[in-house]
Design a protein around this motif. Structure first.
Motif, PDB file in Angstrom:
ATOM      1  N   VAL A   6       0.853  -1.186   0.000  1.00  0.00           N
ATOM      2  CA  VAL A   6       0.000   0.000   0.000  1.00  0.00           C
ATOM      3  C   VAL A   6       0.889   1.237   0.000  1.00  0.00           C
ATOM      4  CG1 VAL A   6      -1.729   1.292   1.316  1.00  0.00           C
ATOM      5  CG2 VAL A   6      -1.805  -1.200   1.285  1.00  0.00           C
ATOM      6  N   GLN A   7       0.503   2.212  -0.813  1.00  0.00           N
ATOM      7  CA  GLN A   7       1.143   3.520  -0.751  1.00  0.00           C
ATOM      8  C   GLN A   7       0.044   4.558  -0.624  1.00  0.00           C
ATOM      9  OE1 GLN A   7       3.511   4.024  -4.241  1.00  0.00           O
ATOM     10  NE2 GLN A   7       1.803   3.953  -5.626  1.00  0.00           N
ATOM     11  N   GLU A  22       4.408   0.394   1.400  1.00  0.00           N
ATOM     12  CA  GLU A  22       4.689  -0.314   2.639  1.00  0.00           C
ATOM     13  C   GLU A  22       3.934  -1.636   2.618  1.00  0.00           C
ATOM     14  OE1 GLU A  22       2.423   1.043   6.310  1.00  0.00           O
ATOM     15  OE2 GLU A  22       2.231   2.827   5.053  1.00  0.00           O
ATOM     16  N   THR A  23       4.479  -2.619   3.280  1.00  0.00           N
ATOM     17  CA  THR A  23       3.838  -3.931   3.359  1.00  0.00           C
ATOM     18  C   THR A  23       2.933  -3.955   4.570  1.00  0.00           C
ATOM     19  OG1 THR A  23       5.786  -4.957   2.389  1.00  0.00           O
ATOM     20  CG2 THR A  23       4.236  -6.409   3.500  1.00  0.00           C
ATOM     21  N   ILE A  24       1.698  -4.369   4.362  1.00  0.00           N
ATOM     22  CA  ILE A  24       0.741  -4.521   5.457  1.00  0.00           C
ATOM     23  C   ILE A  24       0.232  -5.955   5.410  1.00  0.00           C
ATOM     24  CG2 ILE A  24      -1.478  -3.787   6.411  1.00  0.00           C
ATOM     25  CD1 ILE A  24      -0.924  -1.012   5.260  1.00  0.00           C
ATOM     26  N   ASP A  25       0.318  -6.649   6.523  1.00  0.00           N
ATOM     27  CA  ASP A  25      -0.136  -8.035   6.602  1.00  0.00           C
ATOM     28  C   ASP A  25      -1.589  -8.070   7.043  1.00  0.00           C
ATOM     29  OD1 ASP A  25       2.279  -9.296   5.866  1.00  0.00           O
ATOM     30  OD2 ASP A  25       3.074  -8.969   7.879  1.00  0.00           O
ATOM     31  N   GLU A  38     -11.821  -2.766   5.295  1.00  0.00           N
ATOM     32  CA  GLU A  38     -11.955  -3.323   6.646  1.00  0.00           C
ATOM     33  C   GLU A  38     -10.632  -3.884   7.142  1.00  0.00           C
ATOM     34  OE1 GLU A  38     -15.062  -6.227   6.227  1.00  0.00           O
ATOM     35  OE2 GLU A  38     -16.652  -4.715   6.253  1.00  0.00           O
ATOM     36  N   GLY A  39      -9.950  -4.656   6.303  1.00  0.00           N
ATOM     37  CA  GLY A  39      -8.684  -5.255   6.705  1.00  0.00           C
ATOM     38  C   GLY A  39      -7.617  -4.215   6.992  1.00  0.00           C
ATOM     39  N   LEU A  40      -7.494  -3.215   6.097  1.00  0.00           N
ATOM     40  CA  LEU A  40      -6.495  -2.172   6.291  1.00  0.00           C
ATOM     41  C   LEU A  40      -6.766  -1.359   7.545  1.00  0.00           C
ATOM     42  CD1 LEU A  40      -6.034  -0.832   2.643  1.00  0.00           C
ATOM     43  CD2 LEU A  40      -4.382  -2.138   3.997  1.00  0.00           C
TER      44      LEU A  40
END
Length: 138
Positions: A6-7, A22-25, A38-40
């Motif tokens: 995500v940027q 950036e990496t978001i798990d 919702e997840g973010l």
């Protein structure tokens, strides 16, 4: 966990400014825009609450840096404690902001415009969130 990239961009920051993703798990791969939001949001609320409890609200300032900067001026954002951010309310706000057009989401070069729209997973896209107004927060 499922990693996505995500940027975040703001039009007022200039088009020439490159922002590294950036990496978001996330717990699972979202299949719709609604599930992506919702997840973010849930992950960001979880991260915020953890930083708040550690006395590090701003991810680019450590607790020691905040204390050091406090010697020359007032740094109130680094205080420990307070109430936790609520995930459910944050998700509702984020969805309402998306519906109101305060930010747009792109999967690669494809704009995602509807909450129930399927996410194109043919390639692993970089998701770009573009905030269109200063009133939307981040």
């Amino acid at each position: 966990m499922y990693p996505i990239y995500v940027q975040r961009k703001r039009p007022d920051r200039g088009a020439e400014q490159a922002i590294a993703p950036e990496t978001i798990d996330l717990p699972e791969r979202p299949d719709t825009v609604r599930k992506l939001i919702e997840g973010l949001v849930c992950q960001q609320v979880k991260d915020y609450n953890a930083r708040k409890d550690a006395g590090q609200l701003l991810s680019w300032l450590t607790r020691d840096q905040i204390q050091e900067k406090a010697q020359t001026g007032k740094i109130s954002v680094g205080l420990r404690g307070g109430t936790d951010a609520g995930g459910e309310q944050a998700v509702e706000n984020a969805i309402q902001c998306f519906e109101d057009g305060l930010y747009h989401i792109f999967a690669g070069k494809t704009e995602l415009t509807e909450l129930d729209q399927r996410i194109p997973w043919e390639e692993e896209p970089v998701f770009t969130l573009v905030r269109l107004t200063m009133l939307s927060g981040w």
